[in-house]
Motif scaffolding. Structure first.
Motif, PDB file in Angstrom:
ATOM      1  N   ILE A 201       0.810  -1.210   0.000  1.00  0.00           N
ATOM      2  CA  ILE A 201       0.000   0.000   0.000  1.00  0.00           C
ATOM      3  C   ILE A 201       0.848   1.266   0.000  1.00  0.00           C
ATOM      4  CG2 ILE A 201      -1.875  -1.181   1.197  1.00  0.00           C
ATOM      5  CD1 ILE A 201      -1.225   0.450   3.696  1.00  0.00           C
ATOM      6  N   ALA A 202       2.123   1.169   0.371  1.00  0.00           N
ATOM      7  CA  ALA A 202       2.942   2.370   0.563  1.00  0.00           C
ATOM      8  C   ALA A 202       3.418   2.951  -0.758  1.00  0.00           C
ATOM      9  CB  ALA A 202       4.141   2.051   1.455  1.00  0.00           C
ATOM     10  N   LEU A 203       3.247   4.261  -0.918  1.00  0.00           N
ATOM     11  CA  LEU A 203       3.744   4.962  -2.093  1.00  0.00           C
ATOM     12  C   LEU A 203       5.226   5.290  -1.922  1.00  0.00           C
ATOM     13  CD1 LEU A 203       0.778   7.463  -2.464  1.00  0.00           C
ATOM     14  CD2 LEU A 203       1.411   5.791  -4.212  1.00  0.00           C
ATOM     15  N   SER A 204       6.031   4.881  -2.876  1.00  0.00           N
ATOM     16  CA  SER A 204       7.428   5.311  -2.910  1.00  0.00           C
ATOM     17  C   SER A 204       7.489   6.717  -3.492  1.00  0.00           C
ATOM     18  CB  SER A 204       8.244   4.363  -3.774  1.00  0.00           C
ATOM     19  OG  SER A 204       7.831   4.452  -5.128  1.00  0.00           O
ATOM     20  N   ASP A 205       8.668   7.323  -3.487  1.00  0.00           N
ATOM     21  CA  ASP A 205       8.800   8.641  -4.106  1.00  0.00           C
ATOM     22  C   ASP A 205       8.471   8.589  -5.596  1.00  0.00           C
ATOM     23  OD1 ASP A 205       9.426   9.827  -1.744  1.00  0.00           O
ATOM     24  OD2 ASP A 205      11.439  10.468  -2.310  1.00  0.00           O
ATOM     25  N   ASP A 206       8.903   7.529  -6.257  1.00  0.00           N
ATOM     26  CA  ASP A 206       8.583   7.396  -7.685  1.00  0.00           C
ATOM     27  C   ASP A 206       7.081   7.255  -7.894  1.00  0.00           C
ATOM     28  OD1 ASP A 206      11.220   7.597  -8.436  1.00  0.00           O
ATOM     29  OD2 ASP A 206      11.533   5.425  -8.650  1.00  0.00           O
ATOM     30  N   ASP A 207       6.423   6.464  -7.018  1.00  0.00           N
ATOM     31  CA  ASP A 207       4.963   6.330  -7.093  1.00  0.00           C
ATOM     32  C   ASP A 207       4.284   7.683  -6.906  1.00  0.00           C
ATOM     33  OD1 ASP A 207       5.133   3.548  -7.352  1.00  0.00           O
ATOM     34  OD2 ASP A 207       4.923   3.209  -5.196  1.00  0.00           O
ATOM     35  N   LEU A 208       4.774   8.425  -5.926  1.00  0.00           N
ATOM     36  CA  LEU A 208       4.166   9.709  -5.612  1.00  0.00           C
ATOM     37  C   LEU A 208       4.298  10.680  -6.786  1.00  0.00           C
ATOM     38  CD1 LEU A 208       2.654  11.123  -3.384  1.00  0.00           C
ATOM     39  CD2 LEU A 208       4.830  11.737  -2.326  1.00  0.00           C
ATOM     40  N   CYS A 209       5.456  10.682  -7.419  1.00  0.00           N
ATOM     41  CA  CYS A 209       5.644  11.515  -8.614  1.00  0.00           C
ATOM     42  C   CYS A 209       4.657  11.108  -9.713  1.00  0.00           C
ATOM     43  CB  CYS A 209       7.074  11.387  -9.132  1.00  0.00           C
ATOM     44  SG  CYS A 209       8.279  12.362  -8.225  1.00  0.00           S
ATOM     45  N   GLN A 210       4.465   9.791  -9.863  1.00  0.00           N
ATOM     46  CA  GLN A 210       3.538   9.315 -10.888  1.00  0.00           C
ATOM     47  C   GLN A 210       2.116   9.776 -10.602  1.00  0.00           C
ATOM     48  OE1 GLN A 210       3.704   5.071 -11.631  1.00  0.00           O
ATOM     49  NE2 GLN A 210       1.806   5.084 -12.823  1.00  0.00           N
ATOM     50  N   VAL A 211       1.709   9.700  -9.337  1.00  0.00           N
ATOM     51  CA  VAL A 211       0.357  10.134  -8.974  1.00  0.00           C
ATOM     52  C   VAL A 211       0.196  11.628  -9.229  1.00  0.00           C
ATOM     53  CG1 VAL A 211      -1.290  10.409  -7.086  1.00  0.00           C
ATOM     54  CG2 VAL A 211       0.009   8.280  -7.299  1.00  0.00           C
ATOM     55  N   TYR A 212       1.181  12.411  -8.797  1.00  0.00           N
ATOM     56  CA  TYR A 212       1.113  13.855  -9.050  1.00  0.00           C
ATOM     57  C   TYR A 212       1.028  14.147 -10.546  1.00  0.00           C
ATOM     58  CZ  TYR A 212       1.961  15.896  -4.396  1.00  0.00           C
ATOM     59  OH  TYR A 212       1.833  16.333  -3.101  1.00  0.00           O
ATOM     60  N   ASP A 213       1.816  13.444 -11.328  1.00  0.00           N
ATOM     61  CA  ASP A 213       1.785  13.668 -12.779  1.00  0.00           C
ATOM     62  C   ASP A 213       0.404  13.350 -13.354  1.00  0.00           C
ATOM     63  OD1 ASP A 213       4.374  14.587 -12.963  1.00  0.00           O
ATOM     64  OD2 ASP A 213       5.239  12.648 -13.514  1.00  0.00           O
ATOM     65  N   GLU A 214      -0.211  12.267 -12.868  1.00  0.00           N
ATOM     66  CA  GLU A 214      -1.564  11.917 -13.320  1.00  0.00           C
ATOM     67  C   GLU A 214      -2.566  13.020 -12.949  1.00  0.00           C
ATOM     68  OE1 GLU A 214      -2.846   9.255 -14.900  1.00  0.00           O
ATOM     69  OE2 GLU A 214      -1.573   7.501 -14.544  1.00  0.00           O
ATOM     70  N   LEU A 215      -2.442  13.545 -11.730  1.00  0.00           N
ATOM     71  CA  LEU A 215      -3.346  14.600 -11.294  1.00  0.00           C
ATOM     72  C   LEU A 215      -3.155  15.870 -12.124  1.00  0.00           C
ATOM     73  CD1 LEU A 215      -3.057  14.222  -7.395  1.00  0.00           C
ATOM     74  CD2 LEU A 215      -4.934  13.449  -8.849  1.00  0.00           C
ATOM     75  N   ILE A 216      -1.902  16.216 -12.379  1.00  0.00           N
ATOM     76  CA  ILE A 216      -1.618  17.413 -13.178  1.00  0.00           C
ATOM     77  C   ILE A 216      -2.157  17.248 -14.590  1.00  0.00           C
ATOM     78  CG2 ILE A 216       0.230  18.785 -14.218  1.00  0.00           C
ATOM     79  CD1 ILE A 216       1.877  18.186 -11.636  1.00  0.00           C
ATOM     80  N   ASP A 217      -1.932  16.077 -15.179  1.00  0.00           N
ATOM     81  CA  ASP A 217      -2.407  15.842 -16.545  1.00  0.00           C
ATOM     82  C   ASP A 217      -3.929  15.930 -16.617  1.00  0.00           C
ATOM     83  OD1 ASP A 217       0.196  15.514 -17.360  1.00  0.00           O
ATOM     84  OD2 ASP A 217       0.120  13.317 -17.420  1.00  0.00           O
ATOM     85  N   PHE A 218      -4.605  15.390 -15.604  1.00  0.00           N
ATOM     86  CA  PHE A 218      -6.064  15.480 -15.585  1.00  0.00           C
ATOM     87  C   PHE A 218      -6.513  16.931 -15.437  1.00  0.00           C
ATOM     88  CE2 PHE A 218      -9.900  15.881 -12.980  1.00  0.00           C
ATOM     89  CZ  PHE A 218     -10.824  15.308 -13.844  1.00  0.00           C
ATOM     90  N   TRP A 219      -5.865  17.657 -14.539  1.00  0.00           N
ATOM     91  CA  TRP A 219      -6.190  19.061 -14.305  1.00  0.00           C
ATOM     92  C   TRP A 219      -6.042  19.873 -15.599  1.00  0.00           C
ATOM     93  CZ3 TRP A 219      -2.094  22.966 -13.296  1.00  0.00           C
ATOM     94  CH2 TRP A 219      -2.607  24.216 -12.948  1.00  0.00           C
ATOM     95  N   LEU A 220      -4.939  19.639 -16.317  1.00  0.00           N
ATOM     96  CA  LEU A 220      -4.710  20.365 -17.564  1.00  0.00           C
ATOM     97  C   LEU A 220      -5.740  19.973 -18.632  1.00  0.00           C
ATOM     98  CD1 LEU A 220      -0.820  20.177 -17.786  1.00  0.00           C
ATOM     99  CD2 LEU A 220      -2.198  22.215 -17.310  1.00  0.00           C
ATOM    100  N   ALA A 221      -6.010  18.671 -18.724  1.00  0.00           N
ATOM    101  CA  ALA A 221      -6.930  18.193 -19.761  1.00  0.00           C
ATOM    102  C   ALA A 221      -8.346  18.707 -19.536  1.00  0.00           C
ATOM    103  CB  ALA A 221      -6.931  16.670 -19.798  1.00  0.00           C
ATOM    104  N   SER A 222      -8.723  18.954 -18.280  1.00  0.00           N
ATOM    105  CA  SER A 222     -10.075  19.432 -17.999  1.00  0.00           C
ATOM    106  C   SER A 222     -10.301  20.841 -18.557  1.00  0.00           C
ATOM    107  CB  SER A 222     -10.335  19.446 -16.494  1.00  0.00           C
ATOM    108  OG  SER A 222      -9.661  20.523 -15.865  1.00  0.00           O
ATOM    109  N   ASP A 223      -9.224  21.636 -18.578  1.00  0.00           N
ATOM    110  CA  ASP A 223      -9.312  23.024 -19.058  1.00  0.00           C
ATOM    111  C   ASP A 223     -10.473  23.751 -18.388  1.00  0.00           C
ATOM    112  OD1 ASP A 223      -8.432  25.192 -20.534  1.00  0.00           O
ATOM    113  OD2 ASP A 223      -9.754  24.765 -22.225  1.00  0.00           O
ATOM    114  N   ASP A 224     -10.605  23.539 -17.080  1.00  0.00           N
ATOM    115  CA  ASP A 224     -11.731  24.088 -16.323  1.00  0.00           C
ATOM    116  C   ASP A 224     -11.179  24.884 -15.146  1.00  0.00           C
ATOM    117  OD1 ASP A 224     -13.978  24.645 -14.823  1.00  0.00           O
ATOM    118  OD2 ASP A 224     -14.789  22.608 -14.898  1.00  0.00           O
ATOM    119  N   ARG A 225     -11.303  26.191 -15.210  1.00  0.00           N
ATOM    120  CA  ARG A 225     -10.760  27.040 -14.143  1.00  0.00           C
ATOM    121  C   ARG A 225     -11.485  26.854 -12.827  1.00  0.00           C
ATOM    122  NH1 ARG A 225      -9.882  33.114 -15.772  1.00  0.00           N
ATOM    123  NH2 ARG A 225      -9.201  33.062 -13.606  1.00  0.00           N
ATOM    124  N   ARG A 226     -12.654  26.242 -12.867  1.00  0.00           N
ATOM    125  CA  ARG A 226     -13.377  25.991 -11.613  1.00  0.00           C
ATOM    126  C   ARG A 226     -12.809  24.793 -10.863  1.00  0.00           C
ATOM    127  NH1 ARG A 226     -19.081  24.820 -13.904  1.00  0.00           N
ATOM    128  NH2 ARG A 226     -17.704  23.719 -15.348  1.00  0.00           N
TER     129      ARG A 226
END
Length: 375
Positions: A201-226
């Motif tokens: 269950i534990a996130l390594s630093d590499d895992d954490l970077c991957q999760v952040y990247d997924e969140l950022i990519d979703f945020w950008l793809a939404s193109d929704d300022r709200r």
């Protein structure tokens, strides 16, 4: 002033895979007494702040019973010169029409724990009989929506979540129609007892970077300022030169308190597992004395010590050595390198967006309903 109150201690009706209270007693209900609740309310009215935020937490705080919160609201009404802001973080299993009506009438801010779609949520969050909980939570979210009771959402992410990060964000955004939620992370040190029994269950630093990247990519793809994914919003604020809002970025550890069912007062709900962490007890002193006492002052001083690496980091004013409860034996934030990478990536995105004539905005900074500690 922000105070987390655990009226039933660690007692809970779920057995979540990652709960950092799992090594404590979650099987015996010990509820805060009515007399102590009255004293706590009186003490909070006397600390000198015109607004007091009370975050009812657990364990599962609904297990204290509706009458407990009816008394809490009644006691707060005795101090009309204080603005009490009640918030409650729940797993939503016990919610029903009566609870929803009460929260709506008295203006409670409600936070729901939901870890994504059914597949990942039910891996993480089972009840005490090891039964899945997703369908029950979704049913009760429906009750809140029917009553137009606003709610926030916290998703906890483990290494098991990685394949489901994007679909979970889509679920929150598309199916639930949310435009704001928070994401918490589980690493090896945040719940060592759980990780020792299930290291996967534990996130390594590499895992954490991957999760952040997924969140950022979703945020950008939404193109929704709200859209505000709260954890990302802190990085956007920093990239815009603004002070992030969450306590684990602000360097304000020690400004909050956590009160357990027996009156023990701790600096935070992440630092309340051992009696040695307590800074006082309401059965022996009042809240003002405790928050201004020697133990609280010593904690604040120690919590705000920066690691030497912070002194040469450009992101120090926006990071402040991270969460006090997540520092290694050398006093350094455990995910320093991850955080620096994400600061750099988000800063580049914000700067590029601005150079193209766009206007990026951390819309929740400084005025969001969730201002204060993450719960």
């Amino acid at each position: 002033m922000i105070t987390i109150v655990k009226p039933i201690g660690n007692f809970c009706n779920l057995r979540c895979l990652y709960c950092f209270y799992a090594h404590l007693d979650q099987n015996h209900l010990r509820r805060m007494s009515n007399d102590l609740l009255k004293k706590l309310t009186r003490d909070l009215s006397e600390v000198g702040n015109p607004k007091v935020t009370v975050i009812w937490h657990g364990g599962e705080p609904l297990l204290a019973g509706l009458e407990f919160y009816q008394l809490a609201v009644e006691e707060q009404s005795r101090y009309p010169y204080i603005q009490f802001d009640n918030r409650l973080q729940t797993n939503a299993i016990l919610l029903d029409e009566e609870w929803v009506a009460f929260f709506k009438e008295h203006g409670f801010g409600i936070g729901i724990s939901l870890d994504g779609t059914r597949q990942i949520h039910d891996q993480h969050r089972k009840d005490a009989g090891q039964n899945p909980t997703f369908d029950r939570i979704m049913k009760n979210i429906g009750l809140m929506r029917e009553a137009d009771l606003k709610f926030g959402l916290i998703q906890t992410t483990t290494a098991k979540s990685i394949p489901f990060v994007r679909e979970s964000q889509e679920f929150f955004y598309q199916e639930l129609g949310l435009r704001s939620w928070n994401v918490n992370f589980v690493d090896r040190a945040s719940c060592p007892e759980n990780v020792s029994s299930d290291p996967s269950i534990a996130l390594s630093d590499d895992d954490l970077c991957q999760v952040y990247d997924e969140l950022i990519d979703f945020w950008l793809a939404s193109d929704d300022r709200r859209l505000i994914i709260d954890e990302l919003d802190q990085f956007v604020a920093a990239a815009l030169g603004r002070k992030p809002r969450c306590c684990h970025f602000r360097g304000c550890c020690g400004n909050f308190s956590c009160v357990d069912y027996d009156g023990s007062v701790y600096p935070c709900d992440r630092l309340c597992s051992s009696p040695e962490d307590a800074i006082g007890n309401l059965q022996e002193s009042n809240m003002s004395e405790i928050m201004n006492g020697d133990r609280a002052r010593k904690f604040r001083i120690n919590a705000r010590v920066l690691h030497p690496d912070c002194l040469v980091c450009k992101w120090q004013p926006f990071c402040n050595n991270g969460c006090t409860a997540m520092r290694d034996s050398n006093g350094k934030y455990r995910h320093c390198e991850v955080r620096r990478k994400i600061f750099d990536r988000v800063s580049l995105i914000v700067n590029n967006y601005g150079s193209k004539g766009g206007e990026c905005d951390a819309s929740s900074v400084g005025n969001a309903p969730g201002d204060g500690p993450e719960v």
